[in-house]
Scaffold this motif. Structure first.
Motif, PDB file in Angstrom:
ATOM      1  N   THR A 136      14.616   2.360  -2.479  1.00  0.00           N
ATOM      2  CA  THR A 136      16.003   2.464  -2.922  1.00  0.00           C
ATOM      3  C   THR A 136      16.158   3.755  -3.720  1.00  0.00           C
ATOM      4  OG1 THR A 136      15.504   1.214  -4.923  1.00  0.00           O
ATOM      5  CG2 THR A 136      16.270  -0.046  -3.010  1.00  0.00           C
ATOM      6  N   ASP A 137      17.391   4.164  -3.962  1.00  0.00           N
ATOM      7  CA  ASP A 137      17.618   5.408  -4.715  1.00  0.00           C
ATOM      8  C   ASP A 137      16.979   5.360  -6.096  1.00  0.00           C
ATOM      9  OD1 ASP A 137      19.046   6.401  -2.590  1.00  0.00           O
ATOM     10  OD2 ASP A 137      21.015   5.938  -3.450  1.00  0.00           O
ATOM     11  N   SER A 138      17.021   4.193  -6.741  1.00  0.00           N
ATOM     12  CA  SER A 138      16.493   4.093  -8.100  1.00  0.00           C
ATOM     13  C   SER A 138      14.986   4.259  -8.150  1.00  0.00           C
ATOM     14  CB  SER A 138      16.882   2.745  -8.724  1.00  0.00           C
ATOM     15  OG  SER A 138      16.180   1.679  -8.114  1.00  0.00           O
ATOM     16  N   ALA A 139      14.294   4.008  -7.018  1.00  0.00           N
ATOM     17  CA  ALA A 139      12.829   4.058  -6.985  1.00  0.00           C
ATOM     18  C   ALA A 139      12.303   5.277  -6.242  1.00  0.00           C
ATOM     19  CB  ALA A 139      12.292   2.782  -6.335  1.00  0.00           C
ATOM     20  N   SER A 140      13.146   6.289  -6.082  1.00  0.00           N
ATOM     21  CA  SER A 140      12.755   7.458  -5.282  1.00  0.00           C
ATOM     22  C   SER A 140      11.540   8.188  -5.847  1.00  0.00           C
ATOM     23  CB  SER A 140      13.933   8.433  -5.166  1.00  0.00           C
ATOM     24  OG  SER A 140      14.341   8.888  -6.458  1.00  0.00           O
ATOM     25  N   GLU A 141      11.264   8.019  -7.153  1.00  0.00           N
ATOM     26  CA  GLU A 141      10.111   8.702  -7.764  1.00  0.00           C
ATOM     27  C   GLU A 141       8.791   8.267  -7.122  1.00  0.00           C
ATOM     28  OE1 GLU A 141       8.944   6.517 -11.783  1.00  0.00           O
ATOM     29  OE2 GLU A 141      11.122   6.660 -11.580  1.00  0.00           O
ATOM     30  N   TYR A 142       8.781   7.104  -6.498  1.00  0.00           N
ATOM     31  CA  TYR A 142       7.533   6.610  -5.911  1.00  0.00           C
ATOM     32  C   TYR A 142       7.241   7.209  -4.533  1.00  0.00           C
ATOM     33  CZ  TYR A 142       7.187   3.377  -9.761  1.00  0.00           C
ATOM     34  OH  TYR A 142       7.072   2.844 -11.025  1.00  0.00           O
ATOM     35  N   SER A 143       8.080   8.145  -4.097  1.00  0.00           N
ATOM     36  CA  SER A 143       7.773   8.882  -2.868  1.00  0.00           C
ATOM     37  C   SER A 143       6.751   9.976  -3.123  1.00  0.00           C
ATOM     38  CB  SER A 143       9.053   9.506  -2.285  1.00  0.00           C
ATOM     39  OG  SER A 143       9.596  10.465  -3.181  1.00  0.00           O
ATOM     40  N   LEU A 144       6.471  10.230  -4.399  1.00  0.00           N
ATOM     41  CA  LEU A 144       5.540  11.289  -4.802  1.00  0.00           C
ATOM     42  C   LEU A 144       4.320  10.678  -5.479  1.00  0.00           C
ATOM     43  CD1 LEU A 144       8.224  13.648  -6.357  1.00  0.00           C
ATOM     44  CD2 LEU A 144       7.300  13.744  -4.031  1.00  0.00           C
ATOM     45  N   GLY A 145       3.386  11.530  -5.867  1.00  0.00           N
ATOM     46  CA  GLY A 145       2.225  11.066  -6.609  1.00  0.00           C
ATOM     47  C   GLY A 145       0.999  10.909  -5.720  1.00  0.00           C
ATOM     48  N   PRO A 146      -0.146  10.555  -6.330  1.00  0.00           N
ATOM     49  CA  PRO A 146      -1.396  10.442  -5.562  1.00  0.00           C
ATOM     50  C   PRO A 146      -1.404   9.277  -4.577  1.00  0.00           C
ATOM     51  CG  PRO A 146      -1.710   9.722  -7.834  1.00  0.00           C
ATOM     52  CD  PRO A 146      -0.361  10.341  -7.774  1.00  0.00           C
ATOM     53  N   TYR A 147      -0.621   8.232  -4.862  1.00  0.00           N
ATOM     54  CA  TYR A 147      -0.553   7.079  -3.960  1.00  0.00           C
ATOM     55  C   TYR A 147       0.907   6.789  -3.638  1.00  0.00           C
ATOM     56  CZ  TYR A 147      -5.295   6.515  -5.735  1.00  0.00           C
ATOM     57  OH  TYR A 147      -6.593   6.732  -6.103  1.00  0.00           O
ATOM     58  N   PRO A 148       1.531   7.653  -2.839  1.00  0.00           N
ATOM     59  CA  PRO A 148       2.969   7.488  -2.581  1.00  0.00           C
ATOM     60  C   PRO A 148       3.261   6.250  -1.734  1.00  0.00           C
ATOM     61  CG  PRO A 148       2.051   9.188  -1.173  1.00  0.00           C
ATOM     62  CD  PRO A 148       0.967   8.811  -2.133  1.00  0.00           C
ATOM     63  N   PHE A 149       4.501   5.789  -1.848  1.00  0.00           N
ATOM     64  CA  PHE A 149       4.968   4.630  -1.102  1.00  0.00           C
ATOM     65  C   PHE A 149       4.862   4.877   0.399  1.00  0.00           C
ATOM     66  CE2 PHE A 149       8.682   2.781   1.127  1.00  0.00           C
ATOM     67  CZ  PHE A 149       8.373   1.428   0.980  1.00  0.00           C
ATOM     68  N   GLU A 150       4.352   3.893   1.120  1.00  0.00           N
ATOM     69  CA  GLU A 150       4.319   3.914   2.583  1.00  0.00           C
ATOM     70  C   GLU A 150       5.109   2.719   3.080  1.00  0.00           C
ATOM     71  OE1 GLU A 150       0.610   4.886   4.572  1.00  0.00           O
ATOM     72  OE2 GLU A 150      -0.276   5.359   2.627  1.00  0.00           O
ATOM     73  N   ALA A 151       6.164   2.980   3.809  1.00  0.00           N
ATOM     74  CA  ALA A 151       7.117   1.942   4.203  1.00  0.00           C
ATOM     75  C   ALA A 151       6.530   0.973   5.222  1.00  0.00           C
ATOM     76  CB  ALA A 151       8.374   2.582   4.770  1.00  0.00           C
ATOM     77  N   ARG A 152       7.057  -0.213   5.182  1.00  0.00           N
ATOM     78  CA  ARG A 152       6.793  -1.215   6.218  1.00  0.00           C
ATOM     79  C   ARG A 152       7.821  -1.030   7.332  1.00  0.00           C
ATOM     80  NH1 ARG A 152       9.500  -5.875   7.210  1.00  0.00           N
ATOM     81  NH2 ARG A 152      10.641  -5.754   5.244  1.00  0.00           N
ATOM     82  N   PHE A 176       2.332  -5.412 -11.219  1.00  0.00           N
ATOM     83  CA  PHE A 176       1.278  -4.602 -11.811  1.00  0.00           C
ATOM     84  C   PHE A 176       0.350  -4.068 -10.718  1.00  0.00           C
ATOM     85  CE2 PHE A 176      -2.475  -3.627 -14.301  1.00  0.00           C
ATOM     86  CZ  PHE A 176      -1.943  -3.170 -15.498  1.00  0.00           C
ATOM     87  N   SER A 177       0.152  -2.746 -10.698  1.00  0.00           N
ATOM     88  CA  SER A 177      -0.675  -2.114  -9.673  1.00  0.00           C
ATOM     89  C   SER A 177      -0.844  -0.639  -9.994  1.00  0.00           C
ATOM     90  CB  SER A 177      -0.034  -2.261  -8.289  1.00  0.00           C
ATOM     91  OG  SER A 177      -0.774  -1.572  -7.302  1.00  0.00           O
ATOM     92  N   SER A 178      -1.883  -0.031  -9.441  1.00  0.00           N
ATOM     93  CA  SER A 178      -2.069   1.415  -9.544  1.00  0.00           C
ATOM     94  C   SER A 178      -1.419   2.135  -8.375  1.00  0.00           C
ATOM     95  CB  SER A 178      -3.570   1.744  -9.564  1.00  0.00           C
ATOM     96  OG  SER A 178      -4.219   1.109 -10.639  1.00  0.00           O
ATOM     97  N   PHE A 179      -0.865   1.385  -7.433  1.00  0.00           N
ATOM     98  CA  PHE A 179      -0.411   1.974  -6.190  1.00  0.00           C
ATOM     99  C   PHE A 179       1.077   1.746  -5.934  1.00  0.00           C
ATOM    100  CE2 PHE A 179      -4.821   0.572  -5.751  1.00  0.00           C
ATOM    101  CZ  PHE A 179      -5.441   1.772  -5.444  1.00  0.00           C
TER     102      PHE A 179
END
Length: 338
Positions: A218-234, A279-282
Motif C-alpha cells: 500500500t502507499d503507506s508501506a512503500s518504504e518496504y520496497s527498499l532495504g536489504p530484504y525488500p518486499f516480494e509480492a505474492r 515481528f520480523s527482520s524481513f
C-alpha cells in the motif's frame, strides 16, 4: 450474508477462551470498537474475512487438548504401549525465553495424568519430549534444543518435538540447524517433529502461502520496497485456507498493512523488527494468522495485538485497541513494548 453485528458476535464467540481468566471475555462490542478503527469502506470485509480466518487459525484450548490427547495414544509415537512409553519419557522444560512451554507442559501432564494416572518419573529416559504451542521462525526451538544437547550426558538421545502448529519455514530451519549441529558436534541424537497443523509460509511458495502476504504494498508501506530484504509480492490466485477468497484476502491484508503502519507511526522511534504485519527482520513482517487461546504471537499483524486503551495518558498504546491483547513479560508500559 451475515450482518456486521452478526459477524462481530461470531468473532467474539470464536475468541471466547482467549486468555481466559486473565482478561475480560471479548464480546461483540469489543470487536466493533476494534474494527471501527479501520476505514469505513473496508470494515464489513475486514469483519467477514477475519471471521473466516479465525475459524481456521484460532487454536482454542479444546483443540490443544484434542491434539495432545491424540498423541498420548498415537501408535507410531508410543509403539503400541502408551503408558509404558510415557513412563520412560522425560518431558523437558528448557525454553530459554517465554512461558509457552511451561504452560503447554502443565496442560500435557494434566491430560496424561487423567488418562494413565500419575506417571512414574524415570531416571533413565528412553526418549525426551519438547512441547510448545506454535513454531514460527524455528529460531527458539533450535537454540533451546542445541543448548540442551550440548550438556546432555547420554550417548544417544531420541527427542520428540511436539507443537500445536508449525510453519514450513520454521520446520526447514529447525532441521537445517539440528542436522548441521549433529554433523559438527558428533553428538548422536535423533529427532522427530509432531504437529497438529502445518502452515505454508516459505518465500518460494508465497503464491500459495497461508499467512498474510499481500499482492502489493500500500502507499503507506512503500518504504518496504527498499532495504536489504525488500518486499516480494505474492501473485494473486492461489488463495486457499484460511481465506475465503482472493478478493477478500486482499482487502484484509491491505487493511492490516495500513493499520500496522499507522501503529508504527505512534512511536517516535519504532523498533526496526516491529513491522506492520508482525515481528520480523524481513519485508513487511511475518504475517502469522495463528492465534492461540493462551496468547497472540508478536509475529501476527500489529493491528491484532498491539496497544491498550487503558494505558497511561500520553502513552502510545492508548492510540489503538487490539482485537487480541497480547500478554508480554516486560514491565507494563515500558519503552520496550513499542
Amino acid at each position: 450474508m451475515p450482518t456486521d453485528d452478526e459477524l462481530a458476535a461470531s468473532i467474539a464467540e470464536k475468541l471466547a477462551d482467549y486468555r481466559q481468566g486473565e482478561i475480560a471475555p471479548p464480546d461483540a462490542q469489543h470487536v466493533d470498537l476494534w474494527v471501527g478503527q479501520f476505514p469505513k469502506e473496508v470494515r464489513s470485509t475486514v469483519l467477514s474475512e477475519m471471521n473466516t480466518v479465525l475459524s481456521h487459525s484460532y487454536l482454542s484450548r479444546g483443540l490443544a487438548e484434542q491434539f495432545l490427547n491424540g498423541l498420548l495414544n498415537n501408535h507410531k509415537l508410543t509403539g503400541g504401549d502408551p503408558k509404558a512409553f510415557w513412563e520412560r519419557a522425560q518431558v523437558l522444560q528448557i525454553q530459554q525465553n517465554g512461558n509457552s512451554q511451561s504452560e503447554m507442559v502443565a496442560l500435557f501432564e494434566g491430560l496424561a495424568s487423567a488418562k494413565f494416572g500419575i506417571l512414574t518419573k524415570t531416571k533413565s529416559p528412553s526418549s525426551y519430549i519438547y512441547i510448545d504451542d506454535v513454531i514460527f521462525t524455528g529460531n527458539r526451538v533450535a537454540s533451546d534444543v542445541i543448548e540442551w544437547i550440548k550438556n546432555e550426558s547420554q550417548n544417544e538421545v531420541v527427542l520428540h518435538i511436539i507443537v500445536l502448529a508449525i510453519h514450513t519455514s520454521g520446520s526447514w530451519w529447525i532441521r537445517k540447524k539440528l542436522d548441521q549441529f549433529k554433523k559438527d558436534s558428533g553428538k548422536n541424537f535423533e529427532y522427530h517433529i509432531w504437529r497438529g497443523v502445518e502452515i505454508e509460509n516459505r518465500k518460494a511458495y508465497r503464491n500459495r502461502s497461508e499467512i498474510y502476504w499481500p499482492v502489493a504494498l500500500t502507499d503507506s508501506a512503500s518504504e518496504y520496497s527498499l532495504g536489504p530484504y525488500p518486499f516480494e509480492a505474492r501473485a494473486p490466485g492461489g488463495t486457499g485456507t484460511p481465506f475465503s477468497s482472493e478478493a477478500s484476502r486482499q482487502v484484509l491484508e491491505s487493511a492490516l498493512l495500513d493499520a500496522g503502519m499507522k501503529i508504527r507511526g505512534f512511536s517516535a522511534q519504532p523498533a526496526a523488527n516491529l513491522r506492520p504485519l508482525g515481528f520480523s527482520s524481513f519485508s513487511v513482517g511475518f504475517g502469522a494468522t495463528i492465534v492461540t487461546y493462551r496468547n497472540c504471537p508478536n509475529n501476527a499483524p500489529l493491528a491484532l495485538w498491539w496497544g491498550d486503551p487503558e494505558a497511561p495518558s500520553g502513552h502510545p498504546f492508548r492510540n489503538w485497541r487490539p482485537l487480541t491483547p497480547r500478554k508480554t513479560y516486560a514491565k507494563p508500559f515500558s519503552k520496550f513494548d513499542f
